[in-house]
Design an enzyme around this catalytic site. Structure first.
Site, PDB file in Angstrom:
ATOM      1  CG  ASP A  37      94.729  17.994 -23.070  1.00  0.00           C
ATOM      2  OD1 ASP A  37      93.772  18.391 -23.659  1.00  0.00           O
ATOM      3  OD2 ASP A  37      95.763  18.256 -23.082  1.00  0.00           O
TER       4      ASP A  37
ATOM      5  CE  LYS B 225      87.098  16.428 -19.377  1.00  0.00           C
ATOM      6  NZ  LYS B 225      88.583  16.277 -19.387  1.00  0.00           N
ATOM      7  CB  THR B 226      85.597  18.345 -26.024  1.00  0.00           C
ATOM      8  OG1 THR B 226      85.441  18.986 -24.675  1.00  0.00           O
ATOM      9  CG2 THR B 226      84.792  18.967 -26.945  1.00  0.00           C
TER      10      THR B 226
ATOM     11  CG  HIS C  98      89.826  20.025 -11.925  1.00  0.00           C
ATOM     12  ND1 HIS C  98      89.271  18.910 -11.786  1.00  0.00           N
ATOM     13  CD2 HIS C  98      90.270  20.529 -10.740  1.00  0.00           C
ATOM     14  CE1 HIS C  98      89.474  18.416 -10.768  1.00  0.00           C
ATOM     15  NE2 HIS C  98      89.954  19.399  -9.745  1.00  0.00           N
TER      16      HIS C  98
HETATM   17  P1  GDP Z   1      89.345  16.977 -23.025  1.00  0.00           P
HETATM   18  O1  GDP Z   1      90.160  17.783 -22.278  1.00  0.00           O
HETATM   19  O2  GDP Z   1      89.034  15.809 -22.127  1.00  0.00           O
HETATM   20  O3  GDP Z   1      87.936  17.501 -23.331  1.00  0.00           O
HETATM   21  O4  GDP Z   1      89.990  16.237 -24.192  1.00  0.00           O
HETATM   22  P2  GDP Z   1      89.809  16.577 -26.150  1.00  0.00           P
HETATM   23  O5  GDP Z   1      88.462  16.199 -26.334  1.00  0.00           O
HETATM   24  O6  GDP Z   1      89.953  18.288 -26.241  1.00  0.00           O
HETATM   25  O7  GDP Z   1      90.869  15.845 -26.558  1.00  0.00           O
HETATM   26  C1  GDP Z   1      92.306  16.233 -26.204  1.00  0.00           C
HETATM   27  C2  GDP Z   1      93.449  15.508 -27.236  1.00  0.00           C
HETATM   28  O8  GDP Z   1      93.123  14.428 -27.441  1.00  0.00           O
HETATM   29  C3  GDP Z   1      92.850  16.069 -28.718  1.00  0.00           C
HETATM   30  O9  GDP Z   1      94.238  16.515 -29.422  1.00  0.00           O
HETATM   31  C4  GDP Z   1      92.146  15.115 -29.452  1.00  0.00           C
HETATM   32  O10 GDP Z   1      92.171  15.283 -30.859  1.00  0.00           O
HETATM   33  C5  GDP Z   1      92.741  13.731 -28.881  1.00  0.00           C
HETATM   34  N1  GDP Z   1      91.925  12.682 -28.680  1.00  0.00           N
HETATM   35  C6  GDP Z   1      90.798  12.819 -28.487  1.00  0.00           C
HETATM   36  N2  GDP Z   1      90.243  11.434 -28.556  1.00  0.00           N
HETATM   37  C7  GDP Z   1      91.130  10.805 -29.142  1.00  0.00           C
HETATM   38  C8  GDP Z   1      91.157   9.337 -29.586  1.00  0.00           C
HETATM   39  O11 GDP Z   1      90.209   8.615 -29.416  1.00  0.00           O
HETATM   40  N3  GDP Z   1      92.168   8.796 -30.034  1.00  0.00           N
HETATM   41  C9  GDP Z   1      93.286   9.778 -30.232  1.00  0.00           C
HETATM   42  N4  GDP Z   1      94.266   9.101 -30.737  1.00  0.00           N
HETATM   43  N5  GDP Z   1      93.275  10.993 -29.918  1.00  0.00           N
HETATM   44  C10 GDP Z   1      92.343  11.471 -29.295  1.00  0.00           C
HETATM   45 MG    MG Z   2      87.195  19.389 -23.221  1.00  0.00          MG
END
Ligand code: GDP
Ligand code: MG
Length: 391
Positions: free
Chosen positions: A21, A24-25, A84
């Site tokens: 969260d 990354k994606t 993970h």
């Molecule tokens: P991952 O699990 O690392 O792949 O994370 P995700 O890309 O799925 O993002 C997790 C959450 O964080 C989602 O609700 C995204 O919309 C939010 N998010 C991701 N990048 C940003 C950002 O740059 N700014 C904000 N405010 N929220 C973000």
């Molecule tokens: Mg992801």
């Protein structure tokens, strides 16, 4: 028909890592969007990365999503892993073959357990260059708090043997860049510039005999069995003979080669490719097998290794290991049970490194210097390197 892949720039493999969260994606999608805007990539939306289409269509587990793009100076294959456990499997075993990594840390949350674990794993599998994306900077009102997160990340990197003071730390917003915001689009450009300049081109062993660990197996109706993976060393052309090790060493001929859906003339070390194999039944080859130049490698069951047993605070065991211990060994893409023999040593405690003997449940191609992960009950308890092979 499809346009062929033409190699015009050096190719590198990178990937996003970091706590769930932290974005990354979203960042991966934003990078493709920004580069599509420049005309050197194709935009890949979030839900196509997070749920690779093959997964639903073919009913196989693709736990690693690849996208490709180009900067002015390089061609990149970029991996984004959903969970993970996929990091442990793909990264620790070296299956992801990362030449560098983008560590994504939420500026709002700072370092979290998986942030620290991925840095530790990256260090152990020899990912020597990390660039930090301090993500969600759009939502961080207080600059001083972000400064603190940056310090904390640099300290973590230094503690794991990286040049924490020199590592580029770029404040970005994947989400805002994805929405087309100019300021945050510029932040992604700055991140890519940092990757271009900070991650050096690795040495590729092009003259070595071909070897590719099999990551996935697919069937293309009317054409046959295709294996996919990252080429570890050497080169491969259509018409070349290869042995599939793990499948009783069956030998066959390469009848097709593709990268990212485009035919290619020659695959080489570092490329992510799909290899079409003549006359190999779908069920004769699977993840964990190795495709190699015939006669270039001999699978073995026994080897000597140096193994670091992860400490409890690193997510490892809290109790020592002893002779007779039977964990799983993740070697390249293979997942094999094995038994350890400590020789004269009584036990190895968490946090210690020891030289020990391993006898695997089946033969796999091994060689000195090869890294592997030791897992037990679904978690990583050790990281090792092969010292010597044979009885
Ligand atoms: P991952 O699990 O690392 O792949 O994370 P995700 O890309 O799925 O993002 C997790 C959450 O964080 C989602 O609700 C995204 O919309 C939010 N998010 C991701 N990048 C940003 C950002 O740059 N700014 C904000 N405010 N929220 C973000
Ligand atoms: Mg992801």
């Amino acid at each position: 028909s499809k346009t062929a892949y033409v190699r015009t720039k050096p190719h590198l493999n990178i990937g996003t890592m970091g706590h769930v969260d932290h974005g990354k994606t979203t960042l991966t999608a934003a990078i493709t969007k920004v580069l599509a805007g420049r005309g050197t990539g194709t935009f890949v939306p979030f839900d196509r990365i997070d749920r690779a289409p093959e997964e639903a269509a073919r009913g196989i587990t693709i736990n690693i999503a690849h996208v490709e793009y180009e900067t002015d100076t390089r061609h990149y294959a970029h991996v984004d892993m959903p969970g993970h456990a996929d990091y442990v499997k793909n990264m620790v075993t070296g299956a992801a073959q990362l030449d560098g990594a983008i560590l994504v840390v939420s500026a709002l949350d700072g370092i979290m357990p998986q942030t620290a674990e991925h840095v530790l794993l990256a260090r152990q599998v020899g990912v020597d260059h990390i660039v930090v994306a301090l993500n969600k900077a759009d939502g961080a009102g207080d600059e001083e708090l972000v400064d603190l997160v940056e310090l904390e990340v640099r300290d973590l990197l230094t503690a794991q043997g990286y040049a924490g003071d020199a590592v580029p730390v770029v404040r970005v917003s994947g989400l805002r860049a994805l929405e087309g915001d100019p300021r945050w689009t510029a932040s992604i450009e700055a991140l890519l510039d940092a990757v271009d300049t900070y991650v050096p081109m690795p040495e590729r062993y092009l003259d070595a005999p071909f070897l590719m660990p099999v990551e996935n197996v697919l069937t293309i109706t009317g054409r046959g069995t295709v294996v996919t993976g990252a080429v570890e060393r050497g080169t491969l052309r259509v018409g070349d003979r290869v042995a599939v090790l793990g499948a009783d060493g069956v030998e066959t001929v390469v009848t097709g080669l593709e990268t990212f859906g485009r035919p290619m003339e020659q695959a080489q070390a570092g490329d992510n490719v799909a290899v079409l194999l003549r006359g190999v039944p779908r069920d004769a080859v699977r993840r964990g097998h190795v495709v190699a130049a015939p006669g270039s490698v001999t699978p073995e069951r026994r080897f000597t290794a140096r193994v670091y047993v992860l400490a409890g605070r690193e997510g490892g065991r809290t109790t020592p290991i002893a002779t007779g211990y039977r964990p799983q060994f993740y070697i390249r893409t293979a997942d094999v049970p094995g038994e350890i023999d400590l020789g004269a040593a009584a036990v190895v405690r968490p946090g210690e490194t020891a030289e020990l003997r391993v006898e695997l449940g089946r033969e796999v191609p091994l060689e000195p210097g090869l890294g592997f992960a030791v897992r037990e009950g679904g978690r990583t308890v050790g990281a090792g390197t092969v010292v010597s092979v044979g009885p």
